[in-house]
Design a protein around this motif. Structure first.
Motif, PDB file in Angstrom:
ATOM      1  N   LEU A 170      53.706  11.512  -6.229  1.00 37.91           N
ATOM      2  CA  LEU A 170      53.500  12.911  -5.850  1.00 37.91           C
ATOM      3  C   LEU A 170      54.825  13.606  -5.570  1.00 37.91           C
ATOM      4  O   LEU A 170      55.044  14.744  -5.993  1.00 37.91           O
TER       5      LEU A 170
ATOM      6  N   GLU B 288      56.657  14.521  -8.590  1.00 42.43           N
ATOM      7  CA  GLU B 288      55.981  15.613  -9.295  1.00 42.43           C
ATOM      8  C   GLU B 288      56.136  16.925  -8.531  1.00 42.43           C
ATOM      9  O   GLU B 288      55.598  17.950  -8.920  1.00 42.43           O
TER      10      GLU B 288
ATOM     11  N   ARG C  93      55.083  17.471  -5.428  1.00 47.13           N
ATOM     12  CA  ARG C  93      53.896  17.723  -4.613  1.00 47.13           C
ATOM     13  C   ARG C  93      53.925  16.896  -3.333  1.00 47.13           C
ATOM     14  O   ARG C  93      52.919  16.380  -2.886  1.00 47.13           O
TER      15      ARG C  93
ATOM     16  N   CYS D 259      51.416  17.035  -0.347  1.00 42.53           N
ATOM     17  CA  CYS D 259      50.088  16.430  -0.436  1.00 42.53           C
ATOM     18  C   CYS D 259      50.066  15.015   0.136  1.00 42.53           C
ATOM     19  O   CYS D 259      49.023  14.529   0.544  1.00 42.53           O
TER      20      CYS D 259
END
Length: 105
Positions: free
Chosen positions: A55, A58, A60, A63
């Motif tokens: 994550l 990426e 992110r 999250c």
């Protein structure tokens, strides 16, 4: 074979593949499979760690921290360090293997 050993044996090959893909820079293609594994095996911190790395790569990372939160459970020291490093944007300077290791907790 007891249930814990059976689960560990079943996860061995996918975990090794995921680790190899992460070491080679993979991320996006890993997310769907990792999400399924993390949801199925909620107490396997090594999967949570690998998911957080993917994550983060990426973009992110916001999250990731909520994924390991489960009432009554505290993350291990390595998983806590990983979470902190992601949140402080230092992940790129720490080897993945040092953070997620082979822990099956």
């Amino acid at each position: 074979m007891d249930a814990r050993r059976e689960v560990a044996a079943r996860l061995c090959v996918p975990a090794q593949r995921i680790e190899a893909d992460l070491c080679l820079g993979g991320r996006r293609e890993l997310l769907p499979g990792l999400k399924v594994l993390v949801n199925r095996y909620r107490r396997r911190e090594s999967l949570h760690g690998r998911f957080m790395v993917a994550l983060d790569r990426e973009g992110r990372c916001g999250c990731a921290p909520a994924l390991v939160a489960e009432p009554g459970l505290e993350p291990s020291a390595p998983l806590s360090r990983l979470r902190c490093s992601i949140l402080t944007a230092r992940l790129g300077t720490i080897p993945v293997a040092a953070l997620v290791g082979g822990a099956t907790r």
